[in-house]
Write a protein that holds these residues in place. Structure first.
Motif, PDB file in Angstrom:
ATOM      1  N   LYS A 278       0.652  -1.141   0.105  1.00 19.02           N
ATOM      2  CA  LYS A 278      -0.001  -0.028  -0.028  1.00 19.02           C
ATOM      3  C   LYS A 278       0.847   1.183  -0.018  1.00 19.02           C
ATOM      4  CE  LYS A 278      -4.001  -2.268   2.177  1.00 19.02           C
ATOM      5  NZ  LYS A 278      -4.483  -2.543   3.426  1.00 19.02           N
ATOM      6  N   TYR A 279       2.320   1.124   0.112  1.00 22.52           N
ATOM      7  CA  TYR A 279       3.008   2.397   0.356  1.00 22.52           C
ATOM      8  C   TYR A 279       4.584   1.885  -0.405  1.00 22.52           C
ATOM      9  CZ  TYR A 279       6.176   5.672   2.443  1.00 22.52           C
ATOM     10  OH  TYR A 279       7.145   6.517   2.637  1.00 22.52           O
ATOM     11  N   ASP A 280       4.708   2.430  -1.228  1.00 22.68           N
ATOM     12  CA  ASP A 280       6.156   2.476  -1.764  1.00 22.68           C
ATOM     13  C   ASP A 280       7.012   3.274  -0.790  1.00 22.68           C
ATOM     14  OD1 ASP A 280       5.618   0.591  -3.462  1.00 22.68           O
ATOM     15  OD2 ASP A 280       5.273   2.261  -5.142  1.00 22.68           O
ATOM     16  N   PRO A 281       8.011   2.789  -0.169  1.00 26.44           N
ATOM     17  CA  PRO A 281       8.890   3.743   0.622  1.00 26.44           C
ATOM     18  C   PRO A 281       9.752   4.681  -0.308  1.00 26.44           C
ATOM     19  CG  PRO A 281       9.969   1.466   0.377  1.00 26.44           C
ATOM     20  CD  PRO A 281       8.562   1.480  -0.439  1.00 26.44           C
TER      21      PRO A 281
ATOM     22  N   PHE B 174      16.826   2.502   0.816  1.00 28.38           N
ATOM     23  CA  PHE B 174      18.328   2.379   1.105  1.00 28.38           C
ATOM     24  C   PHE B 174      18.514   1.778   2.698  1.00 28.38           C
ATOM     25  CE2 PHE B 174      19.272   4.485  -2.917  1.00 28.38           C
ATOM     26  CZ  PHE B 174      20.120   3.824  -3.511  1.00 28.38           C
ATOM     27  N   ARG B 175      17.947   2.526   3.571  1.00 32.12           N
ATOM     28  CA  ARG B 175      18.116   1.864   5.046  1.00 32.12           C
ATOM     29  C   ARG B 175      17.523   0.467   5.132  1.00 32.12           C
ATOM     30  NH1 ARG B 175      15.396   6.888   6.752  1.00 32.12           N
ATOM     31  NH2 ARG B 175      14.144   5.554   8.201  1.00 32.12           N
ATOM     32  N   ILE B 176      16.539   0.202   4.472  1.00 39.41           N
ATOM     33  CA  ILE B 176      16.202  -1.150   4.530  1.00 39.41           C
ATOM     34  C   ILE B 176      17.150  -2.298   3.946  1.00 39.41           C
ATOM     35  CG2 ILE B 176      14.300  -2.916   3.748  1.00 39.41           C
ATOM     36  CD1 ILE B 176      12.178  -0.268   3.980  1.00 39.41           C
ATOM     37  N   ALA B 177      17.569  -1.768   2.794  1.00 41.46           N
ATOM     38  CA  ALA B 177      18.511  -2.658   1.932  1.00 41.46           C
ATOM     39  C   ALA B 177      19.847  -2.989   2.816  1.00 41.46           C
ATOM     40  CB  ALA B 177      18.856  -2.080   0.619  1.00 41.46           C
ATOM     41  N   THR B 178      20.268  -1.739   3.625  1.00 38.82           N
ATOM     42  CA  THR B 178      21.540  -1.848   4.439  1.00 38.82           C
ATOM     43  C   THR B 178      21.211  -2.601   5.543  1.00 38.82           C
ATOM     44  OG1 THR B 178      22.374   0.379   3.624  1.00 38.82           O
ATOM     45  CG2 THR B 178      23.120  -0.354   5.732  1.00 38.82           C
ATOM     46  N   LEU B 179      19.946  -2.317   6.367  1.00 36.37           N
ATOM     47  CA  LEU B 179      19.992  -3.299   7.491  1.00 36.37           C
ATOM     48  C   LEU B 179      19.877  -4.691   7.218  1.00 36.37           C
ATOM     49  CD1 LEU B 179      19.012  -3.244  10.505  1.00 36.37           C
ATOM     50  CD2 LEU B 179      16.377  -3.471   9.475  1.00 36.37           C
ATOM     51  N   PHE B 180      19.518  -5.276   5.939  1.00 29.67           N
ATOM     52  CA  PHE B 180      19.365  -6.423   5.634  1.00 29.67           C
ATOM     53  C   PHE B 180      20.574  -6.760   4.947  1.00 29.67           C
ATOM     54  CE2 PHE B 180      14.414  -5.790   5.965  1.00 29.67           C
ATOM     55  CZ  PHE B 180      14.346  -6.929   6.884  1.00 29.67           C
ATOM     56  N   GLY B 181      21.405  -6.175   4.557  1.00 27.04           N
ATOM     57  CA  GLY B 181      22.640  -6.287   3.873  1.00 27.04           C
ATOM     58  C   GLY B 181      22.447  -6.972   2.366  1.00 27.04           C
ATOM     59  N   ARG B 182      21.395  -6.376   1.806  1.00 27.91           N
ATOM     60  CA  ARG B 182      21.184  -6.732   0.370  1.00 27.91           C
ATOM     61  C   ARG B 182      21.181  -5.741  -0.534  1.00 27.91           C
ATOM     62  NH1 ARG B 182      17.539 -12.016   0.689  1.00 27.91           N
ATOM     63  NH2 ARG B 182      18.488 -12.967   2.243  1.00 27.91           N
TER      64      ARG B 182
ATOM     65  N   ILE C 270      19.447  -3.131  -2.913  1.00 27.17           N
ATOM     66  CA  ILE C 270      18.037  -2.748  -2.975  1.00 27.17           C
ATOM     67  C   ILE C 270      17.268  -3.237  -4.034  1.00 27.17           C
ATOM     68  CG2 ILE C 270      18.484  -0.656  -4.654  1.00 27.17           C
ATOM     69  CD1 ILE C 270      16.815   1.122  -2.594  1.00 27.17           C
ATOM     70  N   GLU C 271      17.767  -3.658  -5.253  1.00 25.03           N
ATOM     71  CA  GLU C 271      16.911  -4.379  -6.035  1.00 25.03           C
ATOM     72  C   GLU C 271      16.571  -5.798  -5.879  1.00 25.03           C
ATOM     73  OE1 GLU C 271      21.289  -4.121  -7.578  1.00 25.03           O
ATOM     74  OE2 GLU C 271      19.672  -2.830  -6.887  1.00 25.03           O
ATOM     75  N   SER C 272      17.127  -6.345  -4.867  1.00 23.44           N
ATOM     76  CA  SER C 272      16.895  -7.683  -4.555  1.00 23.44           C
ATOM     77  C   SER C 272      15.632  -7.623  -3.683  1.00 23.44           C
ATOM     78  CB  SER C 272      18.116  -8.367  -3.931  1.00 23.44           C
ATOM     79  OG  SER C 272      18.247  -8.003  -2.774  1.00 23.44           O
ATOM     80  N   ILE C 273      15.290  -6.423  -2.799  1.00 18.65           N
ATOM     81  CA  ILE C 273      14.179  -6.340  -1.996  1.00 18.65           C
ATOM     82  C   ILE C 273      12.980  -5.809  -2.813  1.00 18.65           C
ATOM     83  CG2 ILE C 273      13.556  -5.314   0.071  1.00 18.65           C
ATOM     84  CD1 ILE C 273      16.721  -5.566   0.962  1.00 18.65           C
ATOM     85  N   PHE C 274      13.438  -4.614  -3.510  1.00 21.87           N
ATOM     86  CA  PHE C 274      12.132  -4.039  -4.204  1.00 21.87           C
ATOM     87  C   PHE C 274      12.226  -4.380  -5.621  1.00 21.87           C
ATOM     88  CE2 PHE C 274      13.117  -1.719  -0.357  1.00 21.87           C
ATOM     89  CZ  PHE C 274      11.930  -1.612   0.308  1.00 21.87           C
ATOM     90  N   VAL C 275      11.196  -4.861  -6.356  1.00 22.49           N
ATOM     91  CA  VAL C 275      11.283  -5.081  -7.519  1.00 22.49           C
ATOM     92  C   VAL C 275      10.026  -4.461  -8.252  1.00 22.49           C
ATOM     93  CG1 VAL C 275      12.443  -7.364  -7.402  1.00 22.49           C
ATOM     94  CG2 VAL C 275      10.024  -7.317  -7.123  1.00 22.49           C
ATOM     95  N   PRO C 276      10.289  -4.081  -9.384  1.00 21.41           N
ATOM     96  CA  PRO C 276       9.041  -3.630 -10.381  1.00 21.41           C
ATOM     97  C   PRO C 276       8.026  -4.642 -10.481  1.00 21.41           C
ATOM     98  CG  PRO C 276      11.220  -3.015 -11.363  1.00 21.41           C
ATOM     99  CD  PRO C 276      11.497  -4.026 -10.217  1.00 21.41           C
ATOM    100  N   GLY C 277       6.748  -4.089 -10.325  1.00 22.14           N
ATOM    101  CA  GLY C 277       5.488  -5.036 -10.338  1.00 22.14           C
ATOM    102  C   GLY C 277       4.553  -4.075 -11.243  1.00 22.14           C
ATOM    103  N   GLU C 278       3.340  -4.798 -11.387  1.00 28.84           N
ATOM    104  CA  GLU C 278       2.126  -4.041 -11.743  1.00 28.84           C
ATOM    105  C   GLU C 278       1.781  -3.311 -10.992  1.00 28.84           C
ATOM    106  OE1 GLU C 278      -0.621  -6.421 -13.783  1.00 28.84           O
ATOM    107  OE2 GLU C 278       0.670  -7.702 -14.474  1.00 28.84           O
ATOM    108  N   GLU C 279       1.208  -1.874 -11.342  1.00 30.35           N
ATOM    109  CA  GLU C 279       0.778  -0.929 -10.688  1.00 30.35           C
ATOM    110  C   GLU C 279      -0.771  -1.022 -10.193  1.00 30.35           C
ATOM    111  OE1 GLU C 279       2.637   1.428  -9.069  1.00 30.35           O
ATOM    112  OE2 GLU C 279       4.336   0.355  -9.571  1.00 30.35           O
TER     113      GLU C 279
END
Length: 65
Positions: A37-40, A46-54, A56-65
């Motif tokens: 419901k919300y795109d960060p 970037f904070r999420i990706a850093t926290l998980f050590g991954r 960013i593109e492995s956590i957030f992927v484009p999808g149908e809107e």
């Protein structure tokens, strides 16, 4: 946008509140991100990706809107 935040959070054994505290956001924000419901914002993503050590593109992927 689709994401893997729920799965990554589960792998760490964190509740939504735990993750929210680590990222300095509300639990409602984490819920909204996980349910799509919300795109960060870019800084938060970037904070999420850093926290998980991954990448960013492995956590957030484009999808149908």
């Amino acid at each position: 946008m689709n994401n893997h935040v729920r799965e990554l959070r589960g792998e760490h054994g964190w509740s939504q509140a735990d993750l929210a505290e680590r990222l300095d956001v509300s639990r409602q924000t984490i819920n909204a991100i996980e349910t799509g419901k919300y795109d960060p914002s870019l800084p938060l993503a970037f904070r999420i990706a850093t926290l998980f050590g991954r990448p960013i593109e492995s956590i957030f992927v484009p999808g149908e809107e």
